[in-house]
Design a protein around this motif. Structure first.
Motif, PDB file in Angstrom:
ATOM      1  N   ARG A 129       0.835  -1.204  -0.159  1.00  0.00           N
ATOM      2  CA  ARG A 129       0.143  -0.007  -0.026  1.00  0.00           C
ATOM      3  C   ARG A 129       0.700   1.485   0.013  1.00  0.00           C
ATOM      4  N   ASN A 130       0.233   2.419  -0.308  1.00  0.00           N
ATOM      5  CA  ASN A 130       1.047   3.658  -0.260  1.00  0.00           C
ATOM      6  C   ASN A 130       1.359   4.089   1.081  1.00  0.00           C
TER       7      ASN A 130
ATOM      8  N   LYS B 264       0.603   6.548   2.791  1.00  0.00           N
ATOM      9  CA  LYS B 264      -0.681   7.241   3.879  1.00  0.00           C
ATOM     10  C   LYS B 264      -1.431   6.140   4.335  1.00  0.00           C
ATOM     11  N   GLU B 265      -1.845   5.107   3.574  1.00  0.00           N
ATOM     12  CA  GLU B 265      -2.644   4.031   3.934  1.00  0.00           C
ATOM     13  C   GLU B 265      -1.727   3.195   4.996  1.00  0.00           C
TER      14      GLU B 265
ATOM     15  N   ASP C  89       7.776   8.782   3.476  1.00  0.00           N
ATOM     16  CA  ASP C  89       6.920   9.697   2.989  1.00  0.00           C
ATOM     17  C   ASP C  89       8.106  10.802   2.408  1.00  0.00           C
TER      18      ASP C  89
END
Length: 200
Positions: free
Chosen positions: A106-107, A109-110, A199
């Motif tokens: 997942r990215n 943020k997720e 990030d």
């Protein structure tokens, strides 16, 4: 060199750079996932050892449950059994849920949202363990006194020294539980920082 050849070379180089960037990104994610998982490996091992100890204690109480011959000793014994069986499972499950966060699927943020949920559950479990551990200390004393010595702490006359020892035991358990909670908090903060590096 003609324009078409230059265009073709430029396209080839561009594709190679993109592939190299993709490989680099995958390698960074894999290394981050490994660093993240390593943060929880040690505490998972220690908690697993603790769970085995709790199971052994529960088995010992279960083997000697017939010695708990009054309703209040039997109640203390059942509370001990429940705590010895349930608390380690809850703790291991919450550590495993936090540890096995699949970063590459997942990215960022997720991943951070999932992490915060797992972190909050883990810290809540540790707070719960801290308070239930104090309850456990209070109910295990009469159970083991009866099983090992045949003495009922609730009606024995010569146990004044033991009742003086209980506040010291509770204070020690509270300090230890607070220290363990702080260690869990430090580990989860460190794991959070690893994830935040993705990030950037």
């Amino acid at each position: 060199m003609e324009f078409e050849e230059m265009k073709s070379l430029w396209t080839d180089m561009s594709q190679k750079v993109e592939k190299q960037q993709l490989l680099t990104d995958k390698l960074i994610i894999k290394m981050t996932e490994e660093r993240y998982t390593n943060k929880f490996r040690k505490i998972y091992g220690l908690e697993s050892l603790g769970a085995v100890t709790c199971l052994a204690g529960a088995f010992y109480i279960l083997l000697n449950i017939q010695k708990l011959d009054t309703w209040y000793l039997l109640t203390c014994g059942i509370i001990c059994l429940v705590l010895l069986l349930v608390l380690p499972m809850i703790t291991l499950r919450s550590i495993n849920r936090t540890k096995s966060l699949n970063i590459s699927q997942r990215n960022v943020k997720e991943t951070l949202v999932k992490f915060y949920r797992a972190k909050n559950e883990l810290l809540f479990t540790q707070r719960l363990n801290m308070y239930l551990g104090i309850l456990f200390a209070l109910v295990i004393l009469p159970v083991f006194s009866k099983i090992m010595n045949g003495k009922d702490l609730f009606i024995e006359e010569n146990i004044n020294d033991l009742w003086l020892f209980i506040p010291i035991l509770l204070a020690f358990l509270f300090v230890m539980a607070a220290w363990v909670f702080r260690a869990y908090k430090n580990i989860t903060t460190s794991a959070e920082n690893i994830l935040k590096e993705l990030d950037t």
